[in-house]
Every structure is written in structure tokens, then in C-alpha cells.
Scaffold this motif. Structure first.
Motif, mmCIF file in Angstrom:
data_model
loop_
_atom_site.group_PDB
_atom_site.id
_atom_site.type_symbol
_atom_site.label_atom_id
_atom_site.label_comp_id
_atom_site.label_asym_id
_atom_site.label_seq_id
_atom_site.Cartn_x
_atom_site.Cartn_y
_atom_site.Cartn_z
ATOM 1 N N ALA A 209 0.837 -1.198 0.000
ATOM 2 C CA ALA A 209 0.000 0.000 0.000
ATOM 3 C C ALA A 209 0.874 1.252 0.000
ATOM 4 C CB ALA A 209 -0.937 -0.010 1.203
ATOM 5 N N GLY A 210 1.928 1.215 0.796
ATOM 6 C CA GLY A 210 2.844 2.345 0.845
ATOM 7 C C GLY A 210 3.528 2.578 -0.496
ATOM 8 N N ARG A 217 -6.423 -0.335 3.705
ATOM 9 C CA ARG A 217 -7.856 -0.600 3.614
ATOM 10 C C ARG A 217 -8.376 -0.339 2.205
ATOM 11 N NH1 ARG A 217 -12.525 2.025 7.608
ATOM 12 N NH2 ARG A 217 -14.302 0.941 6.659
ATOM 13 N N TYR A 218 -7.953 0.773 1.613
ATOM 14 C CA TYR A 218 -8.395 1.095 0.260
ATOM 15 C C TYR A 218 -7.891 0.049 -0.732
ATOM 16 C CZ TYR A 218 -9.049 3.642 -4.126
ATOM 17 O OH TYR A 218 -9.420 4.010 -5.401
ATOM 18 N N THR A 220 -7.134 -3.094 -0.214
ATOM 19 C CA THR A 220 -7.872 -4.349 -0.027
ATOM 20 C C THR A 220 -9.269 -4.261 -0.626
ATOM 21 O OG1 THR A 220 -6.659 -5.082 1.919
ATOM 22 C CG2 THR A 220 -8.924 -5.844 1.715
ATOM 23 N N THR A 221 -9.947 -3.125 -0.437
ATOM 24 C CA THR A 221 -11.295 -2.945 -0.979
ATOM 25 C C THR A 221 -11.282 -3.023 -2.504
ATOM 26 O OG1 THR A 221 -11.967 -1.558 0.893
ATOM 27 C CG2 THR A 221 -13.259 -1.382 -1.128
ATOM 28 N N VAL A 222 -10.331 -2.344 -3.129
ATOM 29 C CA VAL A 222 -10.236 -2.339 -4.593
ATOM 30 C C VAL A 222 -9.935 -3.733 -5.122
ATOM 31 C CG1 VAL A 222 -8.864 -1.534 -6.550
ATOM 32 C CG2 VAL A 222 -9.607 0.088 -4.797
ATOM 33 N N LEU A 223 -8.996 -4.419 -4.514
ATOM 34 C CA LEU A 223 -8.607 -5.746 -4.995
ATOM 35 C C LEU A 223 -9.746 -6.750 -4.837
ATOM 36 C CD1 LEU A 223 -4.942 -5.913 -3.685
ATOM 37 C CD2 LEU A 223 -5.703 -5.643 -6.031
ATOM 38 N N ARG A 224 -10.509 -6.634 -3.768
ATOM 39 C CA ARG A 224 -11.648 -7.529 -3.584
ATOM 40 C C ARG A 224 -12.690 -7.286 -4.673
ATOM 41 N NH1 ARG A 224 -13.177 -6.121 1.194
ATOM 42 N NH2 ARG A 224 -12.182 -7.737 2.446
ATOM 43 N N GLN A 225 -12.913 -6.019 -5.008
ATOM 44 C CA GLN A 225 -13.902 -5.679 -6.027
ATOM 45 C C GLN A 225 -13.446 -6.100 -7.431
ATOM 46 O OE1 GLN A 225 -14.398 -1.457 -5.524
ATOM 47 N NE2 GLN A 225 -15.859 -1.666 -3.826
ATOM 48 N N VAL A 226 -12.185 -5.857 -7.766
ATOM 49 C CA VAL A 226 -11.693 -6.077 -9.121
ATOM 50 C C VAL A 226 -11.197 -7.499 -9.335
ATOM 51 C CG1 VAL A 226 -10.009 -5.346 -10.865
ATOM 52 C CG2 VAL A 226 -11.077 -3.648 -9.369
ATOM 53 N N ALA A 231 -6.075 -8.053 -0.598
ATOM 54 C CA ALA A 231 -4.636 -7.871 -0.807
ATOM 55 C C ALA A 231 -3.843 -8.956 -0.076
ATOM 56 C CB ALA A 231 -4.208 -6.485 -0.336
ATOM 57 N N SER A 232 -4.206 -9.230 1.168
ATOM 58 C CA SER A 232 -3.474 -10.241 1.935
ATOM 59 C C SER A 232 -3.621 -11.622 1.305
ATOM 60 C CB SER A 232 -3.959 -10.262 3.386
ATOM 61 O OG SER A 232 -5.342 -10.572 3.451
ATOM 62 N N ARG A 233 -4.803 -11.901 0.751
ATOM 63 C CA ARG A 233 -5.007 -13.220 0.139
ATOM 64 C C ARG A 233 -4.183 -13.378 -1.130
ATOM 65 N NH1 ARG A 233 -6.289 -18.040 2.282
ATOM 66 N NH2 ARG A 233 -6.860 -19.477 0.621
#
Length: 287
Positions: A209-210, A217-218, A220-226, A231-233
Motif C-alpha cells: 500500500a505504501g 484498507r483502500y 484491499t477494498t479495490v482488490l476484492r472488487q476487481v 490484498a493479503s489473500r
């Protein structure tokens, strides 16, 4: 300069080992059984382009599922995890494969192919580009039949580079017809490119993220949606994917694999692998 086409000793297994004992710099291939079904992933040791003549094949490249069918190019970069999921009985393809050494020496376009493999991997080929691809392939066969010397190696190198320009043209045509990539998709590709390069040393979402100038958080939200994974998974599954490749395709001990993936303790690695894969490293190696 070694050359190969329709050679029985250049099976998929041999190519994975690095083009066999002769260490051919590149191979022009027309082989029905180039790709064989395997229940576990392997790492490519070559750079290559494949053109599907007929039929289809389902393939996983770095955890992403792809369909490779007639009229398309499959682009593979070295050191990518690949698993053949299924293939039709009539599947046939041609290909040009480069050893890692020759690619770096003569071609020097790994950044282009590496990014293409991450983002698209499989690209449609228009009729004109298919025809040009076939012509270049035939010219390569003619060049390779000539005696050594008299500029043969330089002529071959230029022909191989021309193949890359054809691939780039196919990608340009494809890009003009596909839907525009959203900002969220761009973020996912940038994230995946980073993970494929740095997964051995970095497993924390905050690190990526850095690097991407967003919050964990952002991201992870984007990766789950797209991409359908957090991100962790994505990170966990890619680390375990590399471990699976080593467990099934090397003689490294589990302890050495753990340290190679920068786990401080083999027991921590075993728990991590078991949680993600659903079985222990020992069970996976024996399966």
C-alpha cells in the motif's frame, strides 16, 4: 547455434529444465503435446510466444485463470508459475521459445513481455499479423538451415526482434478495441507486478500500500472488487504458490524452502502454508 522443431527430446518436461542438455538459445516449435496436464504448478525457465492453431487450453498464470484458443497469442515470461488446467483433444499450437540467457543477450525486451504477461498474457491476433507471424517463422527456418557465419546469427536476431514488434502490434490493435482500463484495474495490475517481484521479502499489505501511495484498507477494498481476493489473500496465495512449485519440482528440504521464502522459523512457514493451502507442506509434497 542450436535449433529445434518437432524434436521428440524437446518435450514439455525438457523445456522446463532449460531446453535440455544442448541448451539451445531458442526453439521454433510445432508440437501437439507441448503442454501437458499437470495437477500442480511449475515455473517457466524460458520466455515464449505461442499461437493457437486450433482447439483450446485453460491455463493458470500466477494464479490468474486464462483461456487460450484459436487465433490468439499466449505470452509467457520466465519465472512465472504456470498450471495447465485442461486442453481440448484437438488443441494444437506453434511457438517460439527463448532461453533466459539468449533472451537477455539478444532481445533485451523483458520489461515489455513481463508487463504483458502480468496484464494480458493472451492477446487476439488479426489476420494480417497472423500472416506476418507465419512469414517470419518460415524465414527463421530458412536462416537456421544456412551454414554458420556470414551474418547468420545477426540475421536470426533481427528476425526474432521482428516477432516482438508483431506481438506489440497485436497488443496495440487489441487495446484499441477493448474497454478502457479503470483506475481500480490499473491499481490491481501495479499491485500484482510488485507482488511478483517482492513476495519473498515482503508479505505485509502495508508495504505494498505504501509503495502504491494508498491506504491498506483502500487497496484491499479495490482488490476484492476487481480481482475477487483481498490484498493479503493475493500475497498469501502467491507465496504458497512458489512453495508448491519448489515442493513438487525441487529436492529442497522444507526447512530450506522456508528460509528461502524469508520465514524465520520453518514451523511458522508450515502453519502459514497449511492455513492457505489446506494441507501441510509434507502432505502436499507427497500428494
Amino acid at each position: 547455434m542450436a535449433f529445434c522443431m518437432n524434436r521428440g527430446d524437446y518435450t514439455y518436461e525438457k523445456v522446463l529444465e532449460g531446453f535440455g542438455k544442448e541448451k539451445a538459445p531458442f526453439i521454433i516449435w510445432r508440437e501437439e503435446d507441448l503442454f501437458v496436464l499437470r495437477p500442480y504448478p511449475v515455473k517457466t525457465k524460458f520466455w515464449g510466444f505461442f499461437f493457437c492453431v486450433e482447439g483450446h487450453m485453460e491455463i493458470e498464470i500466477n494464479l490468474r485463470h486464462r483461456l487460450f484458443d484459436a487465433g490468439k497469442i499466449l505470452c509467457l515470461a520466465a519465472n512465472y508459475a504456470v498450471r495447465i488446467v485442461s486442453r481440448s483433444e484437438d488443441f494444437r499450437c506453434t511457438g517460439i521459445l527463448f532461453s533466459e540467457e539468449y533472451w537477455k543477450k539478444a532481445v533485451l525486451r523483458d520489461y515489455f513481455l513481463g508487463r504483458l504477461s502480468v496484464r494480458s498474457a493472451i492477446v487476439p491476433m488479426g489476420d494480417k499479423i497472423q500472416e506476418a507471424f507465419s512469414c517470419v517463422r518460415r524465414l527463421l527456418q530458412i536462416y537456421m538451415s544456412l551454414p554458420e557465419g556470414n551474418g547468420k546469427e545477426e540475421g536470426v536476431r533481427h528476425l526474432l526482434v521482428s516477432v516482438l514488434y508483431l506481438i506489440e502490434e497485436a497488443c496495440r490493435e487489441y487495446k484499441e478495441t477493448e474497454n478502457p482500463v479503470s483506475r481500480n484495474e490499473q491499481l490491481m495490475w501495479r499491485f500484482l507486478e510488485l507482488v511478483y517481484k517482492e513476495y519473498k521479502c515482503h508479505r505485509r499489505v502495508a508495504y505494498y500500500a505504501g509503495r502504491l501511495s494508498v491506504t491498506p484498507r483502500y487497496l484491499t477494498t479495490v482488490l476484492r472488487q476487481v480481482g475477487g481476493r483481498t490484498a493479503s489473500r493475493w500475497i498469501e496465495e502467491y507465496v504458497v504458490l512458489e512453495a508448491q512449485v519448489l515442493l513438487r519440482n525441487s529436492t529442497m528440504t522444507i526447512k530450506d524452502i522456508a528460509y528461502g521464502l524469508h520465514f524465520n522459523d520453518p514451523s511458522i512457514f508450515s502453519k502459514y502454508f497449511t492455513r492457505v493451502a489446506g494441507m501441510s507442506p509434507e502432505a502436499y509434497r507427497a500428494s
